[in-house]
Design a protein around this motif. Structure first.
Motif, PDB file in Angstrom:
ATOM      1  N   ARG A 145       0.774  -1.807  -0.158  1.00 16.40           N
ATOM      2  CA  ARG A 145      -0.507   0.062   0.274  1.00 16.40           C
ATOM      3  C   ARG A 145       0.690   1.212   0.174  1.00 16.40           C
ATOM      4  O   ARG A 145       2.254   1.079   0.352  1.00 16.40           O
ATOM      5  N   SER A 146       0.506   2.162  -0.620  1.00 17.27           N
ATOM      6  CA  SER A 146       1.139   3.706  -0.455  1.00 17.27           C
ATOM      7  C   SER A 146       0.293   4.521   0.156  1.00 17.27           C
ATOM      8  O   SER A 146      -0.767   4.309   1.223  1.00 17.27           O
ATOM      9  N   VAL A 196       3.327  16.887   5.675  1.00 14.76           N
ATOM     10  CA  VAL A 196       3.622  17.767   6.564  1.00 14.76           C
ATOM     11  C   VAL A 196       3.422  19.026   5.908  1.00 14.76           C
ATOM     12  O   VAL A 196       4.125  20.012   5.307  1.00 14.76           O
ATOM     13  N   GLY A 197       2.625  20.506   6.618  1.00 11.19           N
ATOM     14  CA  GLY A 197       2.752  21.894   6.311  1.00 11.19           C
ATOM     15  C   GLY A 197       2.525  21.580   5.327  1.00 11.19           C
ATOM     16  O   GLY A 197       0.923  21.114   4.809  1.00 11.19           O
ATOM     17  N   LEU A 244       3.834  13.918   1.305  1.00 10.82           N
ATOM     18  CA  LEU A 244       5.170  12.617   1.018  1.00 10.82           C
ATOM     19  C   LEU A 244       4.498  11.449   0.667  1.00 10.82           C
ATOM     20  O   LEU A 244       3.463  11.163   1.666  1.00 10.82           O
ATOM     21  N   THR A 245       4.521  11.217  -0.013  1.00  9.59           N
ATOM     22  CA  THR A 245       4.089   8.943  -0.397  1.00  9.59           C
ATOM     23  C   THR A 245       4.889   8.279   0.463  1.00  9.59           C
ATOM     24  O   THR A 245       6.192   8.799  -0.196  1.00  9.59           O
TER      25      THR A 245
END
Length: 235
Positions: A206-207, A212-213, A217-218
């Protein structure tokens, strides 16, 4: 429409059951030094009579050497049991080769001869127009795909039970199931994997997106080569 019946269980006129015996004997007379080729098929048209409600049909009697070997082995075992029963060494049980005439037990050698002559034959019946033995027999051998699809719809796709009462809800449920079935067959044909293997393998990876702010991000697990190749086949 295709139908199939084993020679021993066929319920057609006697001439149809005996055709392989006559045709095989004639073939042997014409080819005295050869064995019947594996896969050879005899053809018999079976036209509908004036009172029949069916269409004209064609019967193909195909001979397979491996089928004949297994059938002959079964006949030998039944004859051995019949001989023991006739000799009084065993109880008379259900055995088609034991002939009871009054209180006398004998072995039905005529039936044994017919059974051995028919060993290896199977009848394939069709009512389609201009059939060929390759198409009819090949189509019958694909029936396992239909049976597999029905098992898949009941188990993997959980098409049943249906907890709906309105027609619209039932049709929507079945539409979703058949759409999933179409996707499933596409995945299997494209990848060569069973759908069970594909689902069990793919769902472990899974992704995850992490915000973050102002940044997203992945994170994802690297796919194994075989799954990556399978997904490439689908795309």
């Amino acid at each position: 429409m295709l139908d199939e019946a084993g020679i021993d269980a066929v319920s057609y006129p006697t001439v149809n059951r005996r055709l392989p015996v006559y045709a095989r004997a004639e073939w042997r007379r014409e080819h005295p030094d050869q064995d019947l080729p594996d896969g050879h098929a005899f053809c018999q048209p079976w036209p509908a009579g004036p009172a029949d409600r069916r269409r004209d049909q064609v019967i193909y009697y195909q001979y397979r050497a491996d089928r004949a070997r297994r059938t002959i082995r079964g006949i030998d075992q039944q004859i051995a049991k019949a001989e023991n029963a006739v000799a009084g060494k065993a109880a008379v049980k259900r055995n088609r080769f034991v002939k009871l005439t009054g209180g006398t037990r004998t072995i039905n050698r005529d039936l044994e001869s017919k059974a051995r002559a028919l060993a290896g034959f199977k009848a394939y019946i069709t009512n389609i127009d201009n059939p060929t033995p390759e198409f009819v027999i090949g189509a019958y051998h694909q029936l396992w795909r239909i049976e597999k699809t029905f098992r898949m719809s009941k188990h993997d796709l959980r098409a049943r039970p249906i907890y709906h009462h309105k027609r619209e809800s039932i049709e929507a449920h079945l539409t979703i199931v058949f759409a999933a079935l179409a996707v499933t067959r596409f995945v299997e044909n494209a990848t060569g994997w069973s759908i069970k293997r594909f689902v069990r393998t793919a769902r472990r990876y899974r992704s995850v997106q992490i915000r973050v702010g102002a940044h997203t991000l992945t994170a994802e697990d690297p796919l194994p080569p075989d799954l990556r190749d399978a997904l490439a086949q689908i795309n």
